[in-house]
Design an enzyme around this catalytic site. Structure first.
Site, PDB file in Angstrom:
ATOM      1  N   TYR A  57      -6.917   5.186  -6.980  1.00 18.79           N
ATOM      2  CA  TYR A  57      -5.658   5.795  -7.451  1.00 18.79           C
ATOM      3  C   TYR A  57      -5.873   6.568  -8.760  1.00 18.79           C
ATOM      4  O   TYR A  57      -5.268   7.609  -8.986  1.00 18.79           O
ATOM      5  CB  TYR A  57      -4.563   4.734  -7.592  1.00 18.79           C
ATOM      6  CG  TYR A  57      -3.951   4.405  -6.261  1.00 18.79           C
ATOM      7  CD1 TYR A  57      -4.410   3.331  -5.494  1.00 18.79           C
ATOM      8  CD2 TYR A  57      -2.951   5.215  -5.717  1.00 18.79           C
ATOM      9  CE1 TYR A  57      -3.885   3.068  -4.246  1.00 18.79           C
ATOM     10  CE2 TYR A  57      -2.422   4.950  -4.469  1.00 18.79           C
ATOM     11  CZ  TYR A  57      -2.887   3.892  -3.735  1.00 18.79           C
ATOM     12  OH  TYR A  57      -2.375   3.637  -2.488  1.00 18.79           O
ATOM     13  N   ASN A  62       4.902  23.047  10.790  1.00 17.92           N
ATOM     14  CA  ASN A  62       3.613  22.363  10.739  1.00 17.92           C
ATOM     15  C   ASN A  62       2.546  23.303  11.277  1.00 17.92           C
ATOM     16  O   ASN A  62       2.839  24.228  12.019  1.00 17.92           O
ATOM     17  CB  ASN A  62       3.663  21.075  11.586  1.00 17.92           C
ATOM     18  CG  ASN A  62       2.590  20.082  11.170  1.00 17.92           C
ATOM     19  OD1 ASN A  62       1.409  20.437  11.136  1.00 17.92           O
ATOM     20  ND2 ASN A  62       2.970  18.867  10.838  1.00 17.92           N
ATOM     21  N   GLN A 119       7.785  11.932   1.496  1.00 18.37           N
ATOM     22  CA  GLN A 119       6.834  10.828   1.643  1.00 18.37           C
ATOM     23  C   GLN A 119       5.736  10.966   0.592  1.00 18.37           C
ATOM     24  O   GLN A 119       4.928  10.066   0.399  1.00 18.37           O
ATOM     25  CB  GLN A 119       6.186  10.843   3.027  1.00 18.37           C
ATOM     26  CG  GLN A 119       7.164  10.764   4.178  1.00 18.37           C
ATOM     27  CD  GLN A 119       6.456  10.994   5.497  1.00 18.37           C
ATOM     28  OE1 GLN A 119       5.930  10.075   6.124  1.00 18.37           O
ATOM     29  NE2 GLN A 119       6.429  12.253   5.922  1.00 18.37           N
ATOM     30  N   ASN A 120       5.692  12.109  -0.052  1.00 20.17           N
ATOM     31  CA  ASN A 120       4.600  12.406  -0.980  1.00 20.17           C
ATOM     32  C   ASN A 120       4.786  11.622  -2.274  1.00 20.17           C
ATOM     33  O   ASN A 120       5.908  11.379  -2.715  1.00 20.17           O
ATOM     34  CB  ASN A 120       4.531  13.916  -1.269  1.00 20.17           C
ATOM     35  CG  ASN A 120       4.260  14.711  -0.008  1.00 20.17           C
ATOM     36  OD1 ASN A 120       3.725  14.162   0.969  1.00 20.17           O
ATOM     37  ND2 ASN A 120       4.644  15.966   0.008  1.00 20.17           N
ATOM     38  N   CYS A 174       2.455  -9.548 -19.627  1.00 21.51           N
ATOM     39  CA  CYS A 174       2.127 -10.847 -19.031  1.00 21.51           C
ATOM     40  C   CYS A 174       0.674 -10.987 -18.635  1.00 21.51           C
ATOM     41  O   CYS A 174       0.267 -12.001 -18.073  1.00 21.51           O
ATOM     42  CB  CYS A 174       3.006 -11.077 -17.789  1.00 21.51           C
ATOM     43  SG  CYS A 174       2.436 -10.150 -16.338  1.00 21.51           S
ATOM     44  N   CYS A 226       3.203  -3.366 -13.435  1.00 18.55           N
ATOM     45  CA  CYS A 226       2.467  -4.641 -13.390  1.00 18.55           C
ATOM     46  C   CYS A 226       2.663  -5.289 -12.017  1.00 18.55           C
ATOM     47  O   CYS A 226       3.780  -5.380 -11.511  1.00 18.55           O
ATOM     48  CB  CYS A 226       3.003  -5.576 -14.473  1.00 18.55           C
ATOM     49  SG  CYS A 226       2.306  -7.224 -14.369  1.00 18.55           S
ATOM     50  N   CYS A 251      -1.366  -5.849 -17.750  1.00 19.98           N
ATOM     51  CA  CYS A 251      -0.034  -5.688 -18.321  1.00 19.98           C
ATOM     52  C   CYS A 251       0.000  -6.236 -19.750  1.00 19.98           C
ATOM     53  O   CYS A 251      -0.484  -7.343 -20.001  1.00 19.98           O
ATOM     54  CB  CYS A 251       0.929  -6.484 -17.426  1.00 19.98           C
ATOM     55  SG  CYS A 251       2.564  -6.728 -18.078  1.00 19.98           S
ATOM     56  N   GLY A 295       5.410  19.622   7.177  1.00 22.39           N
ATOM     57  CA  GLY A 295       4.098  19.179   6.713  1.00 22.39           C
ATOM     58  C   GLY A 295       3.880  17.695   6.829  1.00 22.39           C
ATOM     59  O   GLY A 295       3.243  17.095   5.969  1.00 22.39           O
ATOM     60  N   HIS A 327       8.104   6.862  -0.915  1.00 20.54           N
ATOM     61  CA  HIS A 327       6.871   6.078  -1.081  1.00 20.54           C
ATOM     62  C   HIS A 327       6.429   5.962  -2.531  1.00 20.54           C
ATOM     63  O   HIS A 327       5.289   5.593  -2.786  1.00 20.54           O
ATOM     64  CB  HIS A 327       5.748   6.691  -0.231  1.00 20.54           C
ATOM     65  CG  HIS A 327       6.038   6.624   1.243  1.00 20.54           C
ATOM     66  ND1 HIS A 327       5.429   7.448   2.156  1.00 20.54           N
ATOM     67  CD2 HIS A 327       6.896   5.848   1.942  1.00 20.54           C
ATOM     68  CE1 HIS A 327       5.886   7.177   3.360  1.00 20.54           C
ATOM     69  NE2 HIS A 327       6.785   6.213   3.253  1.00 20.54           N
TER      70      HIS A 327
END
Ligand code: BV8
Ligand code: ZN
Length: 244
Positions: free
Chosen positions: A68, A213, A102-103, A150, A128, A147, A187, A120
């Site tokens: 990510y 599309n 959805q992106n 915590c 966290c 985090c 798309g 999404h």
């Protein structure tokens, strides 16, 4: 120049309630790889579905975090494209326009859409995994960012496979799909549920369904109009033809 059927132009021009669902294809022309595109380099050996899940995070949190982090870097470096801006123009021209995406790249918000439902989540938001608190900053000194509150492991604020979508966004998206006169699906391969069910919900309530599309999808056979081409080309031309 794409040829648009007169009936489509007329229906869109008269529409007061329009909903649009977008997928990774809309961001492809901004230089972001779609979910279906094969991954490259270090990530070539992984399928996105195998990384975007709570199981993957439990098994190897640092691997998922790094994937990510790489994608966040990519998103930071790209701009919305003409397809995004055409949807901003559409929101200005239609009295009730709802953009459902959805992106997770935040490009629709960056382009200027207001009535936007991010089903999404957003890859640039980090929270966290224990207490849910959002983190603005964290130290990436090699091991798992934690985090400040915590000590829980941080994670991207996106919906993983097997996780529920945010309730209010999903409810608003279903309401927009069922209430619209025209539903555009742009798309998206239409493989991921429950987002992929939205165009069918619109169709069942009598909406005109338009798909944009590069290639056919499971929706195409049920769509009233299939505009084959790049969203960054088709959408601006459609907006120009309908609203001048
Ligand atoms: C849920 C965030 C349940 C993360 C994403 C079996 C086992 C396990 C689960 C399931 C199962 N069967 C069904 C499920 C449910 C599962 C699902 O649908 N799986 C699929 C794979 C079968 N869904 C879920 O798990 C969802 N949650 O159902 O919860 C539940 C219920 C109750 C209680 C608890 C739980 C959660 C789904 C959300 C997953 N997260 N993203 C991240 O990004 O890392 S989804 C992710 O994939 C993207 O966000 C995106 O939404 C999706 C990819 O789809 P697309 O956007 O369509 O992109 P794709 O690459 O596929 O296609 C691109 C398209 O663009 C193509 O058609 C291409 O032709 C076109 N294109 C390319 N270039 C252009 C273009 N078009 C126009 N112009 C161009 N230039
Ligand atoms: Zn915490």
């Amino acid at each position: 120049m794409t040829e648009f059927p007169d009936i489509l132009i007329r229906v869109l021009r008269q529409a007061e309630r329009v909903a649009a669902l977008t997928g990774a294809g809309v961001s492809q022309e901004s230089g972001l790889r779609t979910f279906r595109d094969a991954q490259t380099g270090l990530w070539a050996q992984y399928k996105p579905e195998d990384l975007a899940s709570p199981e993957a995070f439990a098994r190897d949190p640092k691997l998922v975090w790094d994937w990510y982090a790489m994608r966040r870097e990519k998103v930071r470096g790209v701009e919305p494209n003409a397809g995004h801006y055409a949807l901003v123009e559409m929101e200005k021209r239609v009295s009730q326009f709802t953009l459902i995406t959805q992106n997770v790249d935040g490009l629709h918000r960056k382009a200027g859409n207001r009535n936007l439902l991010e089903l999404h989540g957003d890859i640039q938001r980090v929270r966290c995994s224990e207490c849910g608190e959002y983190a603005e900053a964290w130290d990436e000194n090699g091991d798992m960012p934690r985090c400040a509150g915590c000590g829980g492991m941080l994670r991207p604020d996106v919906v993983w496979f097997g996780e529920s979508l945010p309730r209010s966004e999903l409810e608003a998206a279903v309401e927009a799909a069922r209430g619209c006169q025209v539903f555009l699906s742009v798309g998206t391969s239409g493989l991921v549920q429950p987002a992929a069910a939205l165009p069918f919900a619109a169709r069942n309530k009598g909406a005109v369904v338009v798909e944009v599309n590069l290639e056919p999808t499971p929706l195409t056979a049920k769509a009233d109009f299939f505009l084959q081409g790049k969203s960054g080309e088709v959408l601006p031309e459609l907006v120009k033809m309908v609203w001048g």
